[in-house]
Design a protein around this motif. Structure first.
Motif, short mmCIF file in Angstrom:
data_model
loop_
_atom_site.label_atom_id
_atom_site.label_comp_id
_atom_site.label_asym_id
_atom_site.label_seq_id
_atom_site.Cartn_x
_atom_site.Cartn_y
_atom_site.Cartn_z
N PHE A 187 0.20 3.05 12.52
CA PHE A 187 0.50 4.48 12.74
C PHE A 187 1.94 4.79 12.31
CE2 PHE A 187 2.41 7.66 15.62
CZ PHE A 187 1.65 8.77 15.30
N GLN A 188 2.88 3.95 12.75
CA GLN A 188 4.29 4.16 12.39
C GLN A 188 4.47 4.16 10.87
OE1 GLN A 188 6.04 2.02 16.46
NE2 GLN A 188 6.51 1.09 14.49
N THR A 189 3.75 3.25 10.21
CA THR A 189 3.85 3.17 8.75
C THR A 189 3.29 4.44 8.10
OG1 THR A 189 3.59 0.78 8.92
CG2 THR A 189 3.34 1.73 6.73
N PHE A 190 2.13 4.87 8.58
CA PHE A 190 1.55 6.12 8.04
C PHE A 190 2.53 7.28 8.18
CE2 PHE A 190 -3.05 4.61 8.48
CZ PHE A 190 -3.33 4.73 7.13
N ILE A 191 3.07 7.45 9.38
CA ILE A 191 3.97 8.58 9.63
C ILE A 191 5.21 8.48 8.75
CG2 ILE A 191 5.47 9.68 11.36
CD1 ILE A 191 2.55 10.37 11.77
N ALA A 192 5.78 7.28 8.65
CA ALA A 192 6.97 7.11 7.82
C ALA A 192 6.65 7.46 6.37
CB ALA A 192 7.49 5.68 7.94
N GLN A 193 5.52 7.00 5.86
CA GLN A 193 5.17 7.29 4.46
C GLN A 193 4.92 8.78 4.25
OE1 GLN A 193 1.80 4.59 3.75
NE2 GLN A 193 3.13 3.41 2.40
N GLY A 236 -7.35 7.79 3.19
CA GLY A 236 -6.65 7.08 2.13
C GLY A 236 -5.81 8.02 1.28
N GLU A 237 -5.15 7.46 0.30
CA GLU A 237 -4.26 8.24 -0.57
C GLU A 237 -4.99 9.44 -1.21
OE1 GLU A 237 -0.95 7.36 -1.45
OE2 GLU A 237 -0.67 8.89 -2.99
N ASP A 238 -6.11 9.17 -1.85
CA ASP A 238 -6.80 10.24 -2.57
C ASP A 238 -7.42 11.27 -1.63
OD1 ASP A 238 -6.10 8.82 -4.77
OD2 ASP A 238 -8.11 8.02 -5.18
N GLY A 239 -8.03 10.78 -0.55
CA GLY A 239 -8.70 11.68 0.39
C GLY A 239 -7.71 12.60 1.09
N GLY A 243 1.72 6.37 -1.43
CA GLY A 243 1.68 4.93 -1.17
C GLY A 243 0.74 4.56 -0.05
N LEU A 244 -0.19 5.46 0.29
CA LEU A 244 -1.14 5.17 1.36
C LEU A 244 -2.19 4.16 0.88
CD1 LEU A 244 -1.77 8.86 2.52
CD2 LEU A 244 -0.15 7.21 3.48
N PRO A 245 -2.76 3.41 1.81
CA PRO A 245 -3.84 2.49 1.43
C PRO A 245 -5.12 3.28 1.15
CG PRO A 245 -3.56 2.47 3.79
CD PRO A 245 -2.50 3.39 3.24
N GLN A 246 -6.12 2.61 0.65
CA GLN A 246 -7.41 3.28 0.42
C GLN A 246 -8.53 2.27 0.53
OE1 GLN A 246 -7.45 6.81 -1.82
NE2 GLN A 246 -8.79 5.91 -3.34
N VAL A 247 -9.40 2.45 1.52
CA VAL A 247 -10.50 1.51 1.73
C VAL A 247 -11.77 2.28 2.09
CG1 VAL A 247 -9.19 -0.57 2.37
CG2 VAL A 247 -9.61 1.17 4.09
N ARG A 263 -11.48 -17.93 13.23
CA ARG A 263 -12.29 -19.02 13.76
C ARG A 263 -13.18 -18.45 14.86
NH1 ARG A 263 -10.06 -20.61 10.12
NH2 ARG A 263 -8.84 -22.50 9.74
N GLY A 264 -14.48 -18.72 14.74
CA GLY A 264 -15.38 -18.22 15.78
C GLY A 264 -15.24 -16.72 15.93
N LEU A 265 -15.01 -16.27 17.15
CA LEU A 265 -14.84 -14.84 17.36
C LEU A 265 -13.37 -14.40 17.33
CD1 LEU A 265 -17.45 -14.14 20.20
CD2 LEU A 265 -17.67 -13.64 17.77
N ASN A 266 -12.48 -15.34 16.96
CA ASN A 266 -11.07 -14.97 16.84
C ASN A 266 -10.79 -14.57 15.40
OD1 ASN A 266 -10.28 -15.55 19.52
ND2 ASN A 266 -10.44 -17.72 19.00
N TYR A 267 -10.62 -13.26 15.20
CA TYR A 267 -10.48 -12.75 13.84
C TYR A 267 -9.02 -12.66 13.43
CZ TYR A 267 -15.19 -11.25 14.98
OH TYR A 267 -16.49 -11.22 15.38
N ASP A 268 -8.78 -13.05 12.20
CA ASP A 268 -7.47 -12.80 11.62
C ASP A 268 -7.62 -11.48 10.85
OD1 ASP A 268 -4.85 -13.46 11.00
OD2 ASP A 268 -5.43 -14.20 9.03
N GLU A 269 -6.76 -10.52 11.13
CA GLU A 269 -6.93 -9.22 10.48
C GLU A 269 -5.61 -8.76 9.88
OE1 GLU A 269 -9.58 -7.87 9.70
OE2 GLU A 269 -8.92 -5.89 9.06
N ASN A 270 -5.61 -8.52 8.58
CA ASN A 270 -4.37 -8.09 7.92
C ASN A 270 -4.17 -6.59 8.09
OD1 ASN A 270 -6.34 -7.15 6.22
ND2 ASN A 270 -5.73 -8.34 4.44
N LEU A 271 -3.08 -6.11 7.53
CA LEU A 271 -2.78 -4.68 7.62
C LEU A 271 -3.56 -3.92 6.55
CD1 LEU A 271 1.07 -5.09 8.01
CD2 LEU A 271 -0.44 -4.17 9.77
N LEU A 272 -3.81 -2.64 6.81
CA LEU A 272 -4.56 -1.81 5.87
C LEU A 272 -3.96 -1.85 4.47
CD1 LEU A 272 -4.89 1.18 8.30
CD2 LEU A 272 -6.85 0.00 7.30
#
Lengths: 512, 124, 433
Positions: free
Chosen positions: C116-122, C336-339, A64-68, A23-32
């Motif tokens: 950060f903790q999640t990255f390190i654990a993974q 990321g995973e691939d990089g 299992g790392l994210p990728q964005v 809302r407005g400048l209050n951002y909801d931000e999820n995990l990577l």
């Protein structure tokens, strides 16, 4: 998939969930990890050639790392940044922490390639300028403390304490004083003091300070001679001066004489050096060893909890025992001590030569202020704290007689009578857009509120804080207290359930 | 005469033969607030009167529990670690450790229920 | 005095409010002899321009990585850092925040610490990680102390070729612990005694050779000791199998996002099994909910720490390396995973190329023929490693680390080019006897 058709009643709720709580400048931000996994990374590296592996071990599978993509990464962290309070955005009177302005000039010079892109194990002939910076910093610290032996390696305040107490231990061991097994620590000390002494193998004996907020000669004598009539089992004392109640230890001269007579060393916790810098020199009130928090007194940024830097400064008598390596100058060349060059040293405490990036920033700050500016720093820091103390003393209980040094201590006594605690006052400050003071420390008073304004606040900002504190006290006095337990309402999140966090520790993201 | 005794550190102790079960009183339990963890000792450890032998943790505090009697820890109540609510003044189930005493007189000199209640009343 | 906002008039007003005429009246409790007479014997204040000139002149006396062919590693690695990393960590809200003691206004810091903790654990294959330690050397020392607390034993077995400075720091930390000591031993059942708290293995080891741990794991299990794995080139875990079977994994994560910076600040990391978290040193961030039931993060399990447990704390540590952990987290997010895996492979391929090239030099031998991005070479007889490195430095080649009399550690990261490798080979040919 979003449906192109207009919403029907059933779909409304799920759509609002998708639109999250922004809302407005209050951002909801999820995990990577909760973002859509991109086909490609947020960097473009050159293609791999397909060389046959020579690692001799199996190849790693899926991590299992994210990728964005890069824009998503930048937005993610910028959004997170908006949920933080910082000294650049407002008053940050966190007692014992010295949240002063962090000059950007320091950041700029620390990023010069000649200072940031050098390796600690390069031949010394290729890094003369860097070693010279460390040598210069040693000289500034020695002059400001009047303690000539400097070791820059400790990585933080607590690490500096470790360096200092190890130095003491090494000195006693070298002299065969193995009967010295006790470290005296006042009950008002930072928790790091007893924790550090313990790590160095010392038993802790507590000096009570509840009555006056200070270490009195009487209390000190009692602790010093408790088990030996000459205090021969005392290795030293760890005292913060000015202390954690914001007071200068008035009996310090007599206390130090007695301690030295018993063969003990005076470790001074340098957390509060901002009250003295440029004006008063710890070496001149009997300090044998002291750590300096470059991230407090000398303006290197706190960075959300680090990196810090905690050089130690010692008297001539302890100089042979400080950790290795130190910088030495030979003719017009600078170098680090060689391995084994100083066999009396208490050893290596960290990889390489310390937090060099912080050394650069601190020297840049010292040069900016100079001898004249640093003296003004301590005077303004102390003046600001006393002004707050004078203006709030009728609204909040001040447990000890003043004047204070660079921080003012209050307690919750007046407010607690109406059911409002120190924690409630802290959360109310958040509601008014200010960072709270240090709360529940020191432990020698109930519901402590320790206010450290620093010298980088002008009178306008202090007055705004004073007015907010007065308003809070007024609301409490008039019985308008119900709201306090629900503060903060205006922050990015409401009060957090710390019990749940500790009972069911969830320390990382995991796929469901 | 009851074989349950109390200390001014707010522990209760129940003596059976040469063995004492030790727990904490309702007053202590209330003062500690919401608990998050109980750290237990190992059996076989020798402890002296006044030693701490266990730690109870709330979110922001860690409180040590001191033994009122000397001896060897012969049993620990591990079930409490999974059910912290069970840590209470329940003579049958709320004990933390059982200690084989070296000196039964240490237990005999402690407060009885009436004296302890008076002691607690004096604190409030 | 550009950093001081107080005006003369404001100071006067404030002194009136306090009831004093001069600021020195506030310092009455300080012994007279402790005051500086006038000012300290140091130069007076300077403007930005002058300071930039001074600091630039110091910087110009150094020969930095961009001006050189660069093959030095030995625990500190020269990698490329994407531009967004430094931009993000210089945001005021991150740079000038304190430790997140007030979680309602520090969710930015807390969430990246959780990430950060999640990255390190993974990456390490471990269950949990903390929010960082000072550096690799101190994290290894803390791991040994933690293993001693868990096992109630006092000896530390150094199981392979570990970074010498890490060993020195361990010695310093152990010295004041009654009965504590470390010893070196090769992989064998006898290596672990009844009083051995842990075995420490570095992988890749100091000479760059990757290790597997199955045999050590078995020996540790038989003898009731913990297995600690130290990693000081974290990029290697994009290619090598993770030390998932270890009890504690610690080390240095400077390679991702943090410049070499002449040795600091760097980024210690620390991961372990969930069952040991109450013995873990340092700060840790956990997930919870706020009063409305929305997700939020806090520092948790703080009863292990010095401000509560005082002398009974797991460590005296009270800071983490917050900003370096952020740099790591931003850089990892970009990779990321691939990089991350591709970066690791590029490092290895560069090292393979470098190995082929130096092996072609007459008399030079590879000490370890398996490696990730670093390996040791033995120089032909009659050559001194220090002298060779110094001679090459004079040719703007930072050749590597003289590990002993005739051994040099060479490193190749993604930054190394074919031209650079050729220059190094030519350089060796010129200076080697």
């Amino acid at each position: 998939m979003t449906n192109p058709a207009p919403l029907n009643d059933n779909e409304l709720e799920s759509v609002m969930e998708i639109n999250d709580r922004t809302r407005g400048l209050n951002y909801d931000e999820n995990l990577l990890w909760e973002k859509e996994h991109n086909d490609t990374a947020g960097v473009d590296l050159v293609p791999i050639a397909g060389t046959k592996s020579r690692t001799g071990v199996a190849q790693r599978g899926n991590i299992g790392l994210p990728q964005v993509s890069e824009p998503e990464v930048v937005r993610h962290f910028v959004r997170l940044s908006t949920k933080n309070y910082s000294i650049d955005s407002g008053f940050f009177p966190l007692g014992s922490c010295t949240m002063k302005h962090n000059p950007r000039l320091n950041e700029k010079v620390a990023r010069l390639p000649g200072l940031s892109m050098i390796h600690p194990l390069q031949p010394e002939s290729t890094v003369q300028g860097a070693i010279k910076i460390m040598y210069e910093l040693q000289n500034w610290l020695a002059e400001l403390t009047n303690l000539p032996g400097i070791c820059l390696t400790p990585a933080a305040g607590a690490h500096g304490e470790l360096a200092g107490v190890m130095t003491i231990r090494r000195a006693h061991d070298a002299k065969g004083h193995t009967q010295k097994t006790i470290m005296l620590v006042p009950d008002s000390a930072h928790g790091t003091n007893p924790a550090t002494a313990k790590m160095c193998g010392y038993d802790i004996r507590v000096i009570p300070t509840k009555e006056t907020g200070r270490v009195t000669v009487e209390a000190f004598k009692e602790a010093l001679y408790a088990t030996d009539p000459k205090g021969d089992d005392i290795a030293g004392m760890m005292v913060t001066n000015p202390n954690t109640c914001g007071l200068f230890e008035t009996d310090i001269a007599d206390v130090v004489d007695l301690l030295h007579e018993a063969g003990g060393y005076f470790y001074c916790d340098g957390a509060n050096f901002n009250a003295l810098v440029g004006k008063i020199r710890p070496g001149d009130f009997g300090v044998d060893v002291m750590h300096i928090n470059l991230h407090k007194t000398f303006s290197t940024p706190h960075g959300g909890g680090g990196p810090g830097s905690g050089p130690i400064c010692v008297a001539e008598t302890l100089r042979p025992y400080i950790p290795t390596p130190i910088v030495v100058k030979e003719g017009d060349k600078y170098r680090f001590e060689r391995d084994g060059e100083r066999e009396t040293s208490c050893g290596r405490l960290k990889g390489y030569q310390g937090q060099f990036g912080m050394h650069v920033r601190a020297l840049s700050y010292m040069l900016s202020h100079g001898a004249d500016g640093l003296k003004q720093v301590s005077e303004d820091a102390v003046l600001n704290a006393n002004y707050i103390s004078a203006m709030l003393k009728d609204d909040y209980h001040a447990p000890f007689e003043g004047p204070c040094m660079h921080e003012a201590l209050f307690t919750e006594k007046y407010q607690a009578e109406k059911g409002v605690t120190t924690l409630d006052v802290a959360k109310a400050l958040i509601e008014y857009g200010m960072h709270p003071m240090t709360v529940y420390f020191p432990l020698v008073v109930n519901g402590a509120m320790l206010v450290e304004p620093t010298e980088t606040e002008g009178k306008d900002e202090l007055d705004r804080f004073i007015n907010v504190m007065k308003k809070i006290a007024y609301d409490v006095r008039s019985g308008d207290t119900e709201k306090f337990h629900d503060y903060p309402q205006a922050a990015p999140v409401k009060r957090l359930d710390e019990l749940k966090a500790a009972r069911e520790p969830k320390l990382r993201w995991q796929s469901v | 005469m009851s074989n349950v005794k109390y200390t001014n550190d707010h522990e209760w102790i129940k003596v059976e033969g040469d063995t004492a079960a030790v727990g904490i009183t309702t007053y202590a339990r209330h003062a500690l607030g919401d608990l998050v963890f109980l750290e237990l000792p190992e059996t076989g450890r020798q402890i002296k009167k006044g030693d701490d032998f266990a730690v109870v943790e709330s979110v922001k505090a860690a409180s040590e529990i001191y033994t009122p009697v000397s001896g060897e820890i012969v049993e620990i109540n591990e079930a409490l670690q999974d059910d912290l609510e069970g840590l209470k003044e329940d003579i049958d189930t709320g004990w933390i450790v059982k200690i084989k005493m070296n000196n039964a007189e240490e237990a005999a000199s402690l407060m009885d229920k009436q004296a302890y209640d008076a002691f607690v009343a004096g604190l409030e | 005095m550009r950093y001081l906002p107080q005006t003369k008039a404001a100071r006067k007003e404030m002194m009136d409010a306090i009831g004093i005429d001069h600021v020195d009246e506030l310092f009455v409790q300080v012994p007279k002899k402790a005051f500086v007479d006038g000012k300290c014997d140091l130069p007076d204040h300077k403007g930005e321009l002058e300071i930039e000139r001074i600091m630039t002149s110091y910087a110009n006396e150094n020969n930095h990585a961009q001006q050189n062919r660069f093959f030095l590693g030995a625990g500190v690695y020269y990698h490329h850092i994407p531009a967004s990393v430094d931009y993000i960590i210089q945001r005021s809200e991150f740079l000038t925040a304190y430790t997140p003691y007030q979680p309602e206004i520090a969710q930015g810091t807390l969430q990246y610490l959780f990430e950060f903790q999640t990255f390190i654990a993974q990456i390490t294959g471990q269950e949990v990680a903390n929010a960082s330690l000072y550096d690799g050397a101190t994290s290894m020392a803390e791991a040994a102390l933690m293993a001693m607390r868990i096992t109630k034993r006092s000896k530390v077995c150094l199981g392979n070729n570990i970074h010498p400075q890490y060993n020195e720091v361990l010695e310093t930390y152990l010295r004041n612990n009654e009965g504590a000591e470390s010893y070196e031993a090769n992989e064998s059942t006898d290596a672990v005694q009844d009083d051995t708290a842990c075995v420490i293995i570095q992988s890749p080891d100091f000479f760059g050779k990757p290790h597997v741990y199955d045999a050590w794991r078995k020996i540790c299990d038989e003898k009731g000791a913990l297995l600690v794995v130290v990693i000081n080139e974290i990029v290697s875990l994009g290619m090598l199998p993770p030390p998932a079977d270890a009890d504690i994994v610690c080390g240095e994560a400077q390679s991702i996002g943090v410049p070499m910076g002449f040795g600091g600040p760097h980024l210690g990391f620390f991961a372990c099994r969930q069952k040991y978290i109450r013995q873990m040193p340092g700060r840790v961030c956990g997930e919870t909910v706020d009063a409305d039931g929305n997700r939020g993060f806090v520092l948790t399990l703080s009863t292990r720490e010095q401000h509560i447990r005082r002398e009974k704390a797991t460590s005296n540590i009270c800071t983490n390396q917050g900003l370096c952990a952020l740099a790591f987290t931003v850089h990892m997010s970009l990779l990321g995973e691939d990089g991350f895996k591709q970066l690791a492979t590029l490092n290895h391929e560069a090292a393979c190329k470098l190995a082929d090239a130096v092996e072609s030099i007459k008399g030079v031998k590879l000490v370890n023929d398996t490696f990730f991005n670093e390996f040791a070479i033995e120089l032909p007889e009659g050559n001194n490693a220090n002298d060779v490195v110094q001679a090459l430095a004079d040719k703007n080649i930072i050749a590597g680390y003289p590990a002993n009399e005739n051994t040099i550690l060479l490193t190749a990261t993604e930054i190394v080019t074919d031209n650079g490798i050729n220059a190094l080979v030519e350089g060796f040919k010129e200076v080697l006897k």
